[in-house]
Scaffold this active site. Structure first.
Site, PDB file in Angstrom:
ATOM      1  N   LYS A  53     -71.423  17.034 -55.198  1.00 25.26           N
ATOM      2  CA  LYS A  53     -70.015  17.384 -55.420  1.00 25.26           C
ATOM      3  C   LYS A  53     -69.247  17.354 -54.094  1.00 25.26           C
ATOM      4  O   LYS A  53     -68.119  16.872 -54.019  1.00 25.26           O
ATOM      5  CB  LYS A  53     -69.924  18.769 -56.086  1.00 25.26           C
ATOM      6  N   GLN A  91     -71.375  27.572 -58.285  1.00 24.18           N
ATOM      7  CA  GLN A  91     -72.500  26.821 -58.829  1.00 24.18           C
ATOM      8  C   GLN A  91     -73.397  27.728 -59.674  1.00 24.18           C
ATOM      9  O   GLN A  91     -73.872  28.756 -59.195  1.00 24.18           O
ATOM     10  CB  GLN A  91     -73.301  26.166 -57.687  1.00 24.18           C
ATOM     11  N   ASP A 136     -63.982  24.633 -62.540  1.00 27.91           N
ATOM     12  CA  ASP A 136     -64.981  24.312 -63.562  1.00 27.91           C
ATOM     13  C   ASP A 136     -64.461  24.529 -64.982  1.00 27.91           C
ATOM     14  O   ASP A 136     -65.114  24.146 -65.948  1.00 27.91           O
ATOM     15  CB  ASP A 136     -66.244  25.164 -63.356  1.00 27.91           C
TER      16      ASP A 136
END
Ligand code: NAP
Length: 310
Positions: A52, A96, A119
Site C-alpha cells: 500500500k 491495518q 478503508d
C-alpha cells in the site's frame, strides 16, 4: 474463458488517482497524506502495508508510519488515532487489520474520524453505503465492482451470489451489487445448500477464506467469477477460494489469485485517500465532476444519492 486482470484495472485506477493528486497539489499545494497504523508483527499485514505504501508513493500520496509492537496498549492506539484525527495535514487513515488479540477492532475503527476513514469501514461510512449515499466505500468490494465495470459485466437484473458475509467484504459487496440492480443472494457457513445457490449465479463473488470451497460443478455455465479469497497452501502457493482449474471449464470469466482483486483493493485505498484529501481541502464538487471517484448517478437507482459527489 477470460481472465479478469486486476492488475490492469488497478493500473487504470492508479493513473487516474495520480492525475487527481497532481491536480490537487497544483491547485492547493496540499499533498494527500495517508497515516498507516500497523500494530504487531503479523507477516501478511507487513506485506500488505508495504504494497500500500509503495502504491501511495507511485501516485504521489505521502504516507506516515505509526508502527507499534504486539503489546501496544488500547490507550496508545486510541490516543494515536485521536491525534491523527486532529492533524489537518493527514487526510486518510489506514488501520491495518487484524489487530493483535486484546485490542478491540470495532472500537479502534469507530475511533477513526469518518472523513479520514480510507478503508471505509467506520459504521458511519457503512451506514452511508446502506442508505445509498456512499462516500468512502470499503476498498475490496469497491475493487470487485471496478473489475466488473471495467469488463462491462451486466449487473442489472443479474443473479449475483456472494459467499461470505464479513463487514470487510461480503456485506458491503452485496450492497454495492444491490445498488446496481442485481438480485443478490448471500451465503455463509449456515447456508443449507451452497452449491445450489452458486449454480444460479450469473455473477459469483467468493470471499470465504477457504481454498477450493467453490468447484466447477457449483458454477453455472458462462458465469463471471470474482474470487476474493487469499489462501496460502502448505506448499507456499497462494490460491483463492475458487478451484481455478475446474472453474475455468465452466466460467465465462474469472479473476486470478494473485493478480485479481488484491491489486484493485490497494488502488481503491489510494482513490479513497485522494477523495478524503479533496473533501478536506476543496469546496464540494458538483455531481459527476471529474474528481468524483464514484460511479455516475444512476437515474434508475431508487436510492437517494445524497452526498455522492461532494
Ligand atoms: P472472514 O471475516 O473470515 O469471513 C468469511 C466469511 O465466509 C464468513 O461470513 C463465513 O461465514 C463465510 N464462510 C467461511 N467458510 C465458508 C463455507 N465453507 N461456506 C460458506 N461460507 C463460508 O473473511 P474476510 O475478511 O471476509 O475475507 C475473506 C477472504 O478474502 C480471505 O481469504 C481474505 O484473505 C480475503 N481477502 C482478500 C482481500 C483482497 O484484497 N483480495 C481483501 C480482504 C480479504 P460465517 O459468517 O457463517 O462464519
Amino acid at each position: 474463458m477470460q481472465i479478469l486482470d486486476g492488475k490492469a484495472v488497478a493500473a487504470k485506477v492508479l493513473a487516474a488517482v495520480k492525475a487527481g493528486v497532481a491536480d490537487l497539489v497544483g491547485r492547493t499545494g496540499v499533498t494527500p497524506t495517508l497515516a498507516v497504523i500497523l500494530v504487531g508483527d503479523f507477516a501478511p499485514s507487513k506485506i500488505y502495508v508495504r504494497n500500500k505504501k509503495k502504491a501511495a508513493a507511485e501516485v504521489g500520496i505521502a504516507s506516515r508510519d505509526f508502527l507499534y509492537p504486539e503489546g501496544c496498549s488500547r490507550e496508545t492506539l486510541l490516543e494515536t488515532i485521536a491525534a491523527i484525527n486532529r492533524d489537518p495535514a493527514v487526510h486518510g487513515i489506514l488501520l491495518q487489520l487484524p489487530l493483535p488479540a486484546g485490542l478491540d477492532e470495532d472500537e479502534a475503527v469507530t475511533a477513526i474520524a469518518p472523513e479520514k476513514d480510507a478503508d471505509g469501514l467506520h459504521p458511519m461510512n457503512l451506514g452511508r453505503l446502506l442508505a445509498g449515499a456512499p462516500v468512502m466505500v470499503p476498498c475490496t468490494p469497491a475493487g470487485c465492482l471496478e473489475i466488473l465495470d471495467h469488463y462491462g459485466v451486466e449487473l442489472k437484473g443479474a443473479e449475483a451470489v456472494v459467499v461470505g458475509r464479513s463487514r470487510l467484504v461480503g456485506k458491503p459487496l452485496a450492497q454495492l451489487l444491490l445498488a446496481r440492480h442485481a438480485t443478490v443472494t448471500m451465503c455463509h457457513t449456515r447456508t443449507r445448500d451452497l452449491a445450489a445457490h452458486c449454480r444460479r449465479a450469473d455473477v459469483l463473488c467468493v470471499a470465504a477464506g477457504r481454498a477450493g470451497v467453490i468447484t466447477g460443478d457449483m458454477i453455472k455455465e458462462g458465469a463471471v467469477i470474482i474470487d476474493v479469497g487469499i489462501n496460502r497452501l502448505d506448499s507456499g502457493k497462494l490460491v483463492g477460494d475458487v478451484d481455478f482449474a475446474s472453474a475455468s471449464q465452466k466460467a465465462r470469466a474469472i479473476t486470478p489469485v494473485p493478480g485479481g482483486v488484491g491489486p484493485t483493493t490497494v488502488a481503491m485505498l489510494m482513490r479513497n485517500t485522494l477523495l478524503a484529501a479533496q473533501r478536506q481541502t476543496t469546496p464540494p464538487l458538483p455531481a459527476g465532476g471529474p474528481e468524483n471517484p464514484l460511479p455516475p448517478g444512476d437515474p434508475e437507482n431508487p436510492l437517494p444519492t445524497g452526498e455522492r459527489a461532494g
